[in-house]
Design an enzyme around this catalytic site. Structure first.
Site, PDB file in Angstrom:
ATOM      1  N   SER A 198     127.469 110.975 -21.011  1.00  0.00           N
ATOM      2  CA  SER A 198     126.254 110.645 -20.264  1.00  0.00           C
ATOM      3  C   SER A 198     125.313 111.857 -20.259  1.00  0.00           C
ATOM      4  O   SER A 198     125.012 112.417 -21.311  1.00  0.00           O
ATOM      5  CB  SER A 198     126.618 110.179 -18.856  1.00  0.00           C
ATOM      6  OG  SER A 198     125.506 109.669 -18.173  1.00  0.00           O
TER       7      SER A 198
ATOM      8  N   ASP B  38     127.762 103.986 -21.622  1.00  0.00           N
ATOM      9  CA  ASP B  38     128.041 105.246 -20.936  1.00  0.00           C
ATOM     10  C   ASP B  38     129.480 105.736 -21.143  1.00  0.00           C
ATOM     11  O   ASP B  38     130.438 105.091 -20.718  1.00  0.00           O
ATOM     12  CB  ASP B  38     127.774 105.045 -19.437  1.00  0.00           C
ATOM     13  CG  ASP B  38     127.792 106.342 -18.651  1.00  0.00           C
ATOM     14  OD1 ASP B  38     128.376 107.329 -19.118  1.00  0.00           O
ATOM     15  OD2 ASP B  38     127.210 106.357 -17.552  1.00  0.00           O
TER      16      ASP B  38
END
EC number: 3.1.1.3
Length: 482
Positions: free
Chosen positions: A177, A309
């Protein structure tokens, strides 16, 4: 007996403008508290100080006699991590600055001996190459892992700036991320170019809309294009000499998360990998990875797969780094707002309230896992809820810390900030927080990574076909601020 430090020493630590000031204040704090006397004394019940003293004196005697073959023999049987308990966590809890002088002197002597062996003409090149490769395999390597973080990625920038400025930034970086953005910025540039990209005004969005609460997917893509060159993982490694690792999670069921790097996905383009790692489920759309084919054209990579993610499945991918690079020492910069309740720094002595919080979170984790087993069948009848429950379980069950942990201090930020385009003041505050969180760990990082950094530098020079002269030492064992 330890004496109570003066308030001025504590104040100097809190107000230090840079690491030099902080280290001077920390050493003054140790002098007034009595911790300096502990540092200067060999004795400790936490490691075999007699064995380390004997090893140090043997290395010093061989070095004084210029006996390079003797050094090679000694290190052949005595270079591995945590030898005689030197890595014991309590050895880094007594003083504000550094650890036992004996340990620091021994590490310095080992690095000096490695330097002598690398520079020696008395040992054939093939024998040296074999020795250094075996030594690296036995000793292991260090990596910096940058957690998922959303807009708190600027905390990682501060941590990286602190480590880079002191010459102790590992060559292996992993990010998920927001952490993948910072890792990619570092690993796509030569070392001399990094400093300019660690300044707050270089990272702020020049086109920021003050009224905009959350970035859209296209805006995230545009910001990544401004910060990250359009390179493959292999091209980035050839430019920087650093190993970039980006975690991505599958958007579909029955697939496994991936750790993308120059070994597992050399032709994959970094921008799309980072974009995928930042694609928070339910907020940003899943991403198709891109690669360069044999003609250098951009083509979809696994076009039937989409990715999201990376922190959902592998916020801190320690096991995969161990398999790929022989990493056995993990430095974790933890800023993930979802992980912080579970990310207790077990390498430091917890205060009573911290111990209670940690025990409570462990109880909650056990309770949630037990209930997930009970309600697994009913949840399968409600796919959206089941998917959300599985994601929550994955987040909770991950390990979020390593051997050295730099954890973002608790401070309330509005949840709307996590995916927002921060203003300059907020960026500067997070960078400053990251630096200050890293400063107390700098000497621990320096000591515990000095040998692995020396081995990395020597082997890199050997692989380039360079001569045997000393050339790595300034970067491998930069002297601490005194």
């Amino acid at each position: 007996m330890l004496f109570t430090p003066t308030l001025s020493a504590d104040r100097d630590l809190a107000t230090a403008a840079d690491y030099r000031q902080w280290s001077q204040a920390a050493q003054e704090h140790d002098r007034k508290s009595g911790a300096l006397a502990w540092r200067n004394a060999d004795e400790s019940g936490n490691f075999d100080y007699r064995a380390i003293r004997a090893r140090l004196e043997r290395l010093q005697a061989l070095s004084a006699a210029n006996d390079v073959k003797g050094l090679l023999f000694v290190l052949n049987e005595g270079i591995h991590g945590n030898i005689d308990g030197m890595g014991h966590e309590r050895l880094y809890q007594k003083s504000r600055f550094g650890t036992k002088r004996l340990i620091e002197d021994y590490i310095a002597a080992v690095v000096s001996a490695l330097d002598r062996i690398a520079a020696s003409r008395a040992i054939p090149r093939d024998e040296k190459r074999d020795f250094f490769r075996r030594a690296q395999h036995c000793y292991g390597r260090s990596a910096l892992l940058l957690s998922g973080s959303g807009a708190f990625l600027y905390f990682h920038v501060g941590v990286v700036r602190a480590l880079w400025s002191e010459g102790v930034l590992p060559n292996i970086l992993a990010g998920s991320s927001g952490g993948s953005i910072v890792a990619a910025i570092i690993c796509t540039r030569k070392d001399a170019e990094i400093g300019a990209f660690l300044e707050g005004d270089s990272l702020a969005n020049p086109d920021r809309d003050p009224e905009l609460r959350r970035l859209a997917a296209d805006e995230v893509r545009d910001r990544l294009a401004a910060l990250i060159p359009d390179l493959t993982f292999q091209q980035a490694f050839e430019i920087s000499g650093r190993h970039l690792n980006v975690s991505v999670a599958p958007a579909e069921k029955h697939q496994n998360g991936r750790l993308l790097n120059a070994i597992t996905a050399p032709n994959v383009l970094i921008r799309e990998a980072v974009l995928a790692s930042c694609a928070v489920p339910g907020v940003f759309p899943p991403v198709t990875l891109m690669a360069r084919d044999d003609r250098g054209e951009r083509v979809p990579y696994q076009p039937d797969r989409r990715w999201v993610d990376g922190s959902v499945t592998h916020d801190i991918p320690t096991k995969r780094l161990e398999r790929l690079y022989g990493v056995n020492h993990h430095i974790v910069s933890q800023a993930n707002p979802l992980a912080l309740p579970f990310a207790t720094d077990t390498r430091k002595q917890m205060a009573p309230i911290e111990a209670i919080q940690h025990a409570s979170m462990m109880t909650f984790k056990a309770w949630l896992n037990a209930n997930m087993v009970i309600f697994q069948k009913p949840l399968e009848l409600l796919p959206p809820l089941n998917s959300l429950a599985n994601m929550a379980r994955s987040v909770i069950n991950q390990e979020y810390t390593g051997d050295i942990n730099i954890i973002r201090p608790p401070k309330f930020w509005s949840p709307t900030k996590i995916l927002s385009d921060l203003d300059q003041a907020e960026i500067d505050e997070l960078i400053d927080t990251g630096q200050r969180a890293a400063w107390p760990k700098i000497e621990m990082v320096r000591t515990q990574t000095a040998i692995s950094r020396a081995l990395d530098a020597i082997l890199a020079r050997i692989d380039r076909g360079g001569d045997d002269g000393p050339g790595h030492r300034a970067s491998a064992l930069k002297q601490p601020v005194r």
